[in-house]
Write a protein that holds these residues in place. Structure first.
Motif, mmCIF file in Angstrom:
data_model
loop_
_atom_site.group_PDB
_atom_site.id
_atom_site.type_symbol
_atom_site.label_atom_id
_atom_site.label_comp_id
_atom_site.label_asym_id
_atom_site.label_seq_id
_atom_site.Cartn_x
_atom_site.Cartn_y
_atom_site.Cartn_z
ATOM 1 N N PRO A 114 0.806 -1.233 0.000
ATOM 2 C CA PRO A 114 0.000 0.000 0.000
ATOM 3 C C PRO A 114 0.831 1.271 0.000
ATOM 4 N N SER A 115 2.039 1.215 0.591
ATOM 5 C CA SER A 115 2.866 2.420 0.667
ATOM 6 C C SER A 115 3.331 2.885 -0.699
ATOM 7 N N ALA A 116 3.322 1.997 -1.726
ATOM 8 C CA ALA A 116 3.766 2.365 -3.065
ATOM 9 C C ALA A 116 2.623 2.817 -3.959
ATOM 10 N N LEU A 117 1.409 2.889 -3.395
ATOM 11 C CA LEU A 117 0.243 3.237 -4.200
ATOM 12 C C LEU A 117 -0.094 4.717 -4.076
ATOM 13 N N ALA A 118 -0.828 5.201 -5.056
ATOM 14 C CA ALA A 118 -1.284 6.598 -5.030
ATOM 15 C C ALA A 118 -2.524 6.714 -5.898
ATOM 16 N N GLY A 119 -3.282 7.772 -5.693
ATOM 17 C CA GLY A 119 -4.440 8.065 -6.530
ATOM 18 C C GLY A 119 -5.521 7.015 -6.453
ATOM 19 N N LEU A 120 -6.076 6.666 -7.614
ATOM 20 C CA LEU A 120 -7.202 5.750 -7.668
ATOM 21 C C LEU A 120 -6.828 4.334 -7.236
ATOM 22 N N LYS A 121 -5.589 3.938 -7.491
ATOM 23 C CA LYS A 121 -5.169 2.602 -7.059
ATOM 24 C C LYS A 121 -5.185 2.510 -5.537
ATOM 25 N N TRP A 122 -4.676 3.549 -4.881
ATOM 26 C CA TRP A 122 -4.689 3.569 -3.415
ATOM 27 C C TRP A 122 -6.126 3.517 -2.906
ATOM 28 N N LEU A 123 -7.003 4.299 -3.528
ATOM 29 C CA LEU A 123 -8.397 4.351 -3.093
ATOM 30 C C LEU A 123 -9.095 3.014 -3.311
ATOM 31 N N TYR A 141 -3.239 2.089 5.555
ATOM 32 C CA TYR A 141 -3.902 3.146 4.791
ATOM 33 C C TYR A 141 -4.214 4.321 5.726
ATOM 34 N N PRO A 142 -3.185 5.084 6.098
ATOM 35 C CA PRO A 142 -3.416 6.230 6.998
ATOM 36 C C PRO A 142 -4.207 7.345 6.319
ATOM 37 N N HIS A 143 -5.011 8.044 7.105
ATOM 38 C CA HIS A 143 -5.764 9.191 6.587
ATOM 39 C C HIS A 143 -6.231 10.037 7.761
ATOM 40 N N GLY A 144 -6.750 11.197 7.459
ATOM 41 C CA GLY A 144 -7.242 12.100 8.480
ATOM 42 C C GLY A 144 -8.651 11.740 8.923
ATOM 43 N N ASP A 145 -9.342 12.704 9.499
ATOM 44 C CA ASP A 145 -10.706 12.479 9.968
ATOM 45 C C ASP A 145 -11.661 12.529 8.777
ATOM 46 N N TRP A 146 -12.108 11.359 8.345
ATOM 47 C CA TRP A 146 -12.993 11.247 7.186
ATOM 48 C C TRP A 146 -14.415 10.876 7.600
ATOM 49 N N ARG A 147 -14.764 11.062 8.854
ATOM 50 C CA ARG A 147 -16.086 10.633 9.307
ATOM 51 C C ARG A 147 -17.206 11.341 8.560
ATOM 52 N N ILE A 148 -16.985 12.591 8.162
ATOM 53 C CA ILE A 148 -18.042 13.318 7.461
ATOM 54 C C ILE A 148 -18.430 12.626 6.159
#
Length: 288
Positions: A8-17, A242-249
């Motif tokens: 996952p660390s090598a992914l970006a954009g739509l592939k990561w999503l 898959y780290p990310h910020g606060d996406w609860r909204i």
């Protein structure tokens, strides 16, 4: 899910999503929508059955049965839903375990209630400690369905009781004059006609039931609200791929769309049912 998700660390954009949205926890999130729909599919007819029984008991000629029906309607409707859910599930679980305790451990000499603790023998535990995880989940789902059915059954009983009283008495008297027994007039005259009067109230109750499904979280069931909060919260790189910020909204926005779409479909179906039930029936403006 996909072969390129191995790192996952090598992914970006739509592939990561795409990899992020197909993790095991997200699959559990998608599955939880089915859990909510299954709950509604089972609870609605069960609550209607409780309601029909409560309404029938409330209009019974037998005094103790009439008291029971009216007490059921009055008590459950008077208690706030959230209080009933928090209390009743515990009481229901302890009742099941106590009955099993008396059946499986008759030689038990210690008191079951020890201060704030409720202690039963190991054989009486529900579910058993060594039971598979799916058994624990099914038991939690069963208690949730039963609790929802009892609570909303009381509201359904109140609606059906009023609908039964709305059917003109002259029709029942006419049925008896033609030789029908009270049981026959009840099933052939009263019950078929009461649904027209009951459907508006039952429609509102169905909408309330849909909005009450997030209370599953309080009953220990991993529903869509639980997973939306779990997945949407801030994720630290130390604990997830898959780290990310606060996406609860965004997750709760998905729930908003789901509930709005589901209620819209429900309104359409209920409107069609109402038109079918009232087809050819006389109204103040003529025949419908």
């Amino acid at each position: 899910m996909f072969t390129y998700c191995a790192d996952p660390s090598a992914l970006a954009g739509l592939k990561w999503l795409s990899c992020y949205l197909t993790t095991g926890k997200h699959m559990a999130f998608y599955w939880s929508f089915g859990t909510v729909l299954t709950l509604l599919a089972i609870t609605a007819p069960t609550a209607l059955l409780f309601g029909f029984g409560g309404a029938t008991a409330a209009r019974s000629r037998i005094l103790p049965l009439r008291w029971f029906g009216k007490s059921y309607i009055a008590i459950v409707r008077a208690v706030p839903d959230i209080v009933f859910f928090l209390f009743f599930v515990i009481a229901l679980d302890q009742t099941f375990e106590y009955l099993r305790h008396r059946a499986f451990c008759p030689d038990w000499v210690l008191p079951v209630r020890q201060g704030n603790d409720f202690v039963v023998c190991a054989a009486a535990k529900l579910p058993q400690n060594n039971a598979p995880q799916w058994v624990h989940e099914m038991y939690g789902f069963f208690t949730a369905v039963l609790t929802f059915a009892i609570v909303f059954g009381a509201f359904a009983a109140n609606v059906l009781f009023g609908a039964m009283r709305s059917v003109p008495k002259a029709q029942l008297e006419t049925a008896q004059a033609y030789g029908m027994t009270p049981r026959q007039s009840f099933w052939r005259i009263l019950v078929p006609q009461m649904w027209v009067y009951a459907l508006p109230g039952l429609s509102n109750l169905w909408m309330v039931l849909i909005k009450a499904t997030p209370l599953l979280f309080l009953l220990g069931v991993e529903d869509i609200v639980y997973w939306a909060r779990e997945l949407g919260g801030t994720k630290n790189p130390r604990f997830t791929d898959y780290p990310h910020g606060d996406w609860r909204i965004w997750y709760f926005l998905v729930l908003l769309v789901f509930y709005l779409a589901f209620t819209k479909v429900s309104e359409f179906v209920l409107e069609r049912i109402m038109k079918r039930l009232t087809h050819g029936q006389a109204t103040l403006g003529g025949t419908s």
